[in-house]
Enzyme design. Structure first.
Site, PDB file in Angstrom:
ATOM      1  N   ILE A  91       0.860  -1.188   0.000  1.00 25.46           N
ATOM      2  CA  ILE A  91       0.000   0.000   0.000  1.00 25.46           C
ATOM      3  C   ILE A  91       0.895   1.236   0.000  1.00 25.46           C
ATOM      4  CG2 ILE A  91      -1.700   1.305   1.340  1.00 25.46           C
ATOM      5  CD1 ILE A  91      -2.717  -1.492   2.298  1.00 25.46           C
ATOM      6  N   LEU A  92       0.626   2.109  -0.956  1.00 26.75           N
ATOM      7  CA  LEU A  92       1.449   3.308  -1.105  1.00 26.75           C
ATOM      8  C   LEU A  92       0.875   4.440  -0.256  1.00 26.75           C
ATOM      9  CD1 LEU A  92       1.809   2.894  -4.929  1.00 26.75           C
ATOM     10  CD2 LEU A  92       3.736   2.901  -3.307  1.00 26.75           C
ATOM     11  N   HIS A 108      -6.661  -4.882 -10.514  1.00 30.15           N
ATOM     12  CA  HIS A 108      -7.163  -5.566  -9.312  1.00 30.15           C
ATOM     13  C   HIS A 108      -8.052  -6.742  -9.722  1.00 30.15           C
ATOM     14  CE1 HIS A 108      -8.157  -6.012  -5.112  1.00 30.15           C
ATOM     15  NE2 HIS A 108      -9.401  -6.197  -5.486  1.00 30.15           N
ATOM     16  N   ASP A 140      -5.955   6.217  -5.902  1.00 32.61           N
ATOM     17  CA  ASP A 140      -6.056   7.392  -5.030  1.00 32.61           C
ATOM     18  C   ASP A 140      -5.490   6.995  -3.665  1.00 32.61           C
ATOM     19  OD1 ASP A 140      -8.014   5.907  -3.809  1.00 32.61           O
ATOM     20  OD2 ASP A 140      -9.671   7.219  -4.359  1.00 32.61           O
ATOM     21  N   ALA A 141      -5.790   7.776  -2.637  1.00 33.74           N
ATOM     22  CA  ALA A 141      -5.159   7.526  -1.336  1.00 33.74           C
ATOM     23  C   ALA A 141      -5.728   6.299  -0.614  1.00 33.74           C
ATOM     24  CB  ALA A 141      -5.302   8.771  -0.462  1.00 33.74           C
ATOM     25  N   GLY A 142      -6.863   5.782  -1.076  1.00 29.58           N
ATOM     26  CA  GLY A 142      -7.457   4.618  -0.413  1.00 29.58           C
ATOM     27  C   GLY A 142      -6.930   3.307  -0.977  1.00 29.58           C
ATOM     28  N   ASP A 144      -7.671   0.425  -3.188  1.00 27.37           N
ATOM     29  CA  ASP A 144      -8.537  -0.031  -4.295  1.00 27.37           C
ATOM     30  C   ASP A 144      -9.847   0.770  -4.364  1.00 27.37           C
ATOM     31  OD1 ASP A 144      -6.608  -2.024  -4.835  1.00 27.37           O
ATOM     32  OD2 ASP A 144      -7.526  -3.362  -3.370  1.00 27.37           O
TER      33      ASP A 144
END
Ligand code: GAR
Length: 198
Positions: A91-92, A108, A140-142, A144
């Site tokens: 996770i980035l 995904h 985005d920040a979440g 998936d």
């Protein structure tokens, strides 16, 4: 020519599919480098195609933020038009996704928003659903959660196990990735239209 950096963590079958497509002079994209968070077996595909590789392992850094900064530095100097996460299983942090979104896409193995996370194939199988699939979305920040660009359906068969189902999903993923990258390169998909951060 659309220039790409691809990040992987695993066997790299999707990377291989993209590299084969890029080997055709008529295909409008080119992979500049392939990165990983570990010594992934799929890096061999990049080496076979003479594409440079880099490995940035999170364990070697005091924080996720520091790791992501070095990962980003390995990418930014190449000035790619697009980052493709093809089975990249880390996770980035937001600092990374904010920097590159919407020019960063992830593959995904489910029909998002169903079954996000690292165990999408297992979760779909356990759910009792008859259909799952694969998706490509802007990161985005979440986890998936970014806007879905394209998806394909895959039937779940009565005698499927995780391996057999994932193999059929990967066949669809490999074709869809080549198709979506071409559409981005040819301007048929404008990633700004899918910017989850706006
Ligand atoms: C692919 O099925 C991809 O969708 C999945 O990892 C596999 C990588 O296969 N990614 C995720 O689960 C991300 N959450 P590959 O290494 O053979 O391309």
């Amino acid at each position: 020519m659309l220039t790409i950096v691809t990040l992987i963590s695993g066997s790299g079958s999707n990377l291989l599919s993209l590299l084969k497509a890029c080997d055709n002079p008529l295909y409008p994209a080119k992979v500049l480098a392939v990165g990983s968070d570990k010594d992934a077996t799929g890096l061999v595909h990049a080496e076979q195609y003479g594409i440079p590789t880099f490995v940035v392992e999170p364990e070697k850094f005091d924080s996720k933020h520091q790791w992501a900064e070095v990962l980003a530095a390995n990418i930014t100097h190449l000035k790619p038009d697009l980052i493709v996460l093809a089975g990249f299983m880390k996770i980035l942090p937001e600092s990374f996704t904010d920097r590159f979104s919407p020019k960063i896409i992830n593959l995904h193995p489910s029909l998002l928003p169903s079954f996000p996370g690292a165990h999408a194939v297992r979760d779909a199988l356990q759910s009792g659903e008859k259909v799952t699939g694969c998706s490509i979305h802007v990161v985005d920040a979440g986890v998936d959660t970014g806007p879905v660009i394209r998806s394909r359906q895959v039937d779940i068969l009565a005698d499927d196990d995780q391996g057999s189902l994932h193999e059929r999903i990967k066949i669809q993923e490999q074709a869809m990735l080549v198709e979506v990258v071409r559409d981005i390169a040819e301007g048929k998909i404008n990633l700004e239209d899918f910017d989850g951060n706006r």
